[in-house]
Design a protein around this motif. Structure first.
Motif, PDB file in Angstrom:
ATOM      1  N   VAL A  44      -5.592   7.340  -0.915  1.00  0.00           N
ATOM      2  CA  VAL A  44      -5.013   8.871  -0.404  1.00  0.00           C
ATOM      3  C   VAL A  44      -4.720   9.822  -0.736  1.00  0.00           C
ATOM      4  O   VAL A  44      -4.236  10.545  -0.367  1.00  0.00           O
ATOM      5  CB  VAL A  44      -3.741   7.561   0.398  1.00  0.00           C
ATOM      6  N   VAL A  45      -3.892   8.996  -2.255  1.00  0.00           N
ATOM      7  CA  VAL A  45      -3.629  10.490  -3.120  1.00  0.00           C
ATOM      8  C   VAL A  45      -4.709  11.221  -3.115  1.00  0.00           C
ATOM      9  O   VAL A  45      -4.374  12.469  -3.193  1.00  0.00           O
ATOM     10  CB  VAL A  45      -2.908   9.924  -3.779  1.00  0.00           C
ATOM     11  N   LEU A 105      -1.465   0.566  -9.781  1.00  0.00           N
ATOM     12  CA  LEU A 105      -1.168   0.954  -8.827  1.00  0.00           C
ATOM     13  C   LEU A 105      -2.181   1.162  -8.129  1.00  0.00           C
ATOM     14  O   LEU A 105      -2.950   0.675  -6.853  1.00  0.00           O
ATOM     15  CB  LEU A 105      -0.456   1.794  -8.614  1.00  0.00           C
ATOM     16  N   ARG A 130     -14.215  -0.614 -10.950  1.00  0.00           N
ATOM     17  CA  ARG A 130     -13.947   0.317  -9.951  1.00  0.00           C
ATOM     18  C   ARG A 130     -13.399   2.110 -10.548  1.00  0.00           C
ATOM     19  O   ARG A 130     -14.026   3.232 -10.285  1.00  0.00           O
ATOM     20  CB  ARG A 130     -12.513   0.554  -8.891  1.00  0.00           C
ATOM     21  N   THR A 190      -8.980   0.252  -3.198  1.00  0.00           N
ATOM     22  CA  THR A 190      -7.785   1.081  -3.177  1.00  0.00           C
ATOM     23  C   THR A 190      -7.426   1.899  -2.218  1.00  0.00           C
ATOM     24  O   THR A 190      -7.720   2.396  -1.969  1.00  0.00           O
ATOM     25  CB  THR A 190      -7.729   1.591  -4.977  1.00  0.00           C
ATOM     26  N   PHE A 191      -5.904   1.845  -1.448  1.00  0.00           N
ATOM     27  CA  PHE A 191      -5.510   2.378  -0.880  1.00  0.00           C
ATOM     28  C   PHE A 191      -4.960   3.565  -0.788  1.00  0.00           C
ATOM     29  O   PHE A 191      -5.045   4.337  -0.751  1.00  0.00           O
ATOM     30  CB  PHE A 191      -4.387   1.399  -0.363  1.00  0.00           C
ATOM     31  N   SER A 192      -3.820   3.237  -2.677  1.00  0.00           N
ATOM     32  CA  SER A 192      -2.813   4.314  -3.373  1.00  0.00           C
ATOM     33  C   SER A 192      -4.110   5.430  -3.711  1.00  0.00           C
ATOM     34  O   SER A 192      -4.144   6.804  -3.561  1.00  0.00           O
ATOM     35  CB  SER A 192      -2.158   3.514  -3.766  1.00  0.00           C
ATOM     36  N   GLY A 193      -4.912   4.868  -4.444  1.00  0.00           N
ATOM     37  CA  GLY A 193      -6.021   6.023  -4.663  1.00  0.00           C
ATOM     38  C   GLY A 193      -6.785   6.648  -3.741  1.00  0.00           C
ATOM     39  O   GLY A 193      -6.688   8.593  -4.158  1.00  0.00           O
ATOM     40  N   GLY A 231       2.531   1.613  -3.397  1.00  0.00           N
ATOM     41  CA  GLY A 231       2.168   1.910  -4.498  1.00  0.00           C
ATOM     42  C   GLY A 231       1.664   3.146  -4.571  1.00  0.00           C
ATOM     43  O   GLY A 231       1.243   4.293  -4.962  1.00  0.00           O
ATOM     44  N   THR A 232       1.055   3.760  -3.210  1.00  0.00           N
ATOM     45  CA  THR A 232       0.827   5.097  -3.366  1.00  0.00           C
ATOM     46  C   THR A 232       2.064   6.276  -2.905  1.00  0.00           C
ATOM     47  O   THR A 232       1.454   7.150  -4.338  1.00  0.00           O
ATOM     48  CB  THR A 232       0.270   5.536  -1.488  1.00  0.00           C
ATOM     49  N   ASN A 272       0.865  -1.424   0.020  1.00  0.00           N
ATOM     50  CA  ASN A 272      -0.465  -0.364  -0.247  1.00  0.00           C
ATOM     51  C   ASN A 272       0.832   1.401   0.298  1.00  0.00           C
ATOM     52  O   ASN A 272       0.451   2.188  -0.902  1.00  0.00           O
ATOM     53  CB  ASN A 272      -0.487   0.199   1.368  1.00  0.00           C
TER      54      ASN A 272
END
Lengths: 129, 132
Positions: free
Chosen positions: B93-94, A75, B26, B88-91, A46-47, A43
């Motif tokens: 948080v970003v 990602l 998603r 999703t984690f990245s999307g 990827g972030t 995670n």
């Protein structure tokens, strides 16, 4: 979502899922817990990469065109919310409150920090280029 | 987990396909929410929706696997493949960081509601299902 975007997301999603599968593979644990640390790493990595890609896409159209494949698909598919939420629930269920708090805090604080650092590094590099 | 080689290959391929499906779903949900709401910042609601729905799927898979109602192969395809890529984690948080950075959200809202709040809600959803 147009056909090209869908294709890019689908390809990237398969690739990201494959990478995540490799990460969580000693798979005694599609059942949470043991894989939590690996999910955390996937995670955060990827972030950081997504933040860099999106920051680059802000001023470079060529990178903006890569966002569906690289960002949304690869990602987005590599990183996951569901495993994290379930891992937290499983930790709490087992009475491991501190571990749950640590995982949640590391995920969120870590995610925000790496996202900011990666975006800042990319825009600084772009300015000096 | 011991599986025969052919079985393993099939499970991996099915997991990749399920991951594709999850990622496309998603993207579709996020794009649809954004378009309906008419502003880019609404995409965060789309992400919240898929994240919470996918968490419910993942928790259900874990419960079904524990109770031996689901074999490991299906659990991997549906859990790791579909639910993993749907969420999703990245999307998440970003987006929160960028929306707050651009002034479209206050930082307390981005951090407190969209990040901490969504994770707490996801954990609650998973807890309820796992505790059944």
């Amino acid at each position: 979502v147009d056909a090209r975007t869908a294709r890019d997301v689908a390809l990237g999603g398969a690739l990201g899922t494959g990478m995540r599968l490799v990460v969580v593979l000693p798979l005694a644990a599609a059942v949470g817990g043991a894989t939590a640390g690996r999910i955390l790493v996937a995670n955060l990595v990827g972030t950081a990469v997504l933040a860099a890609v999106i920051a680059r896409a802000d001023d470079a159209p060529a990178w903006a065109a890569r966002v569906p494949f690289l960002g949304v698909g690869l990602l987005g598919g590599l990183t996951t919310f569901s495993s994290l939420a379930v891992a937290l629930a499983v930790l709490l269920e087992g009475g491991r409150v501190r571990a749950a708090i640590a995982l949640a805090a590391a995920s969120l604080a870590g995610g925000v920090i790496v996202a900011m650092l990666a975006a800042r590094a990319v825009s600084r590099a772009a300015r000096s280029a | 987990m011991s599986m025969r080689p052919l079985m393993t290959v099939l499970v991996v391929l099915a997991t990749l396909a399920a991951g594709s499906l999850g990622a496309v779903l998603r993207a579709w949900v996020v794009a649809t929410v954004q378009r309906r709401a008419g502003r880019a910042s609404a995409r965060a609601w789309g992400t919240a929706a898929v994240n919470l729905a996918g968490t419910a799927v993942m928790a259900s898979v874990v419960v079904a696997t524990r109770e031996a109602r689901l074999g490991p192969a299906v659990a991997i395809v549906v859990g790791v493949g579909f639910a993993g890529a749907l969420t999703t984690f990245s999307g998440w948080v970003v987006d929160a960081v960028r929306l707050a950075g651009a002034g479209a959200r206050s930082w307390p809202r981005a951090i407190g509601l969209e990040l901490v709040g969504q994770l707490a809600l996801g954990m609650a959803v998973a807890s309820v299902i796992v505790a059944r």
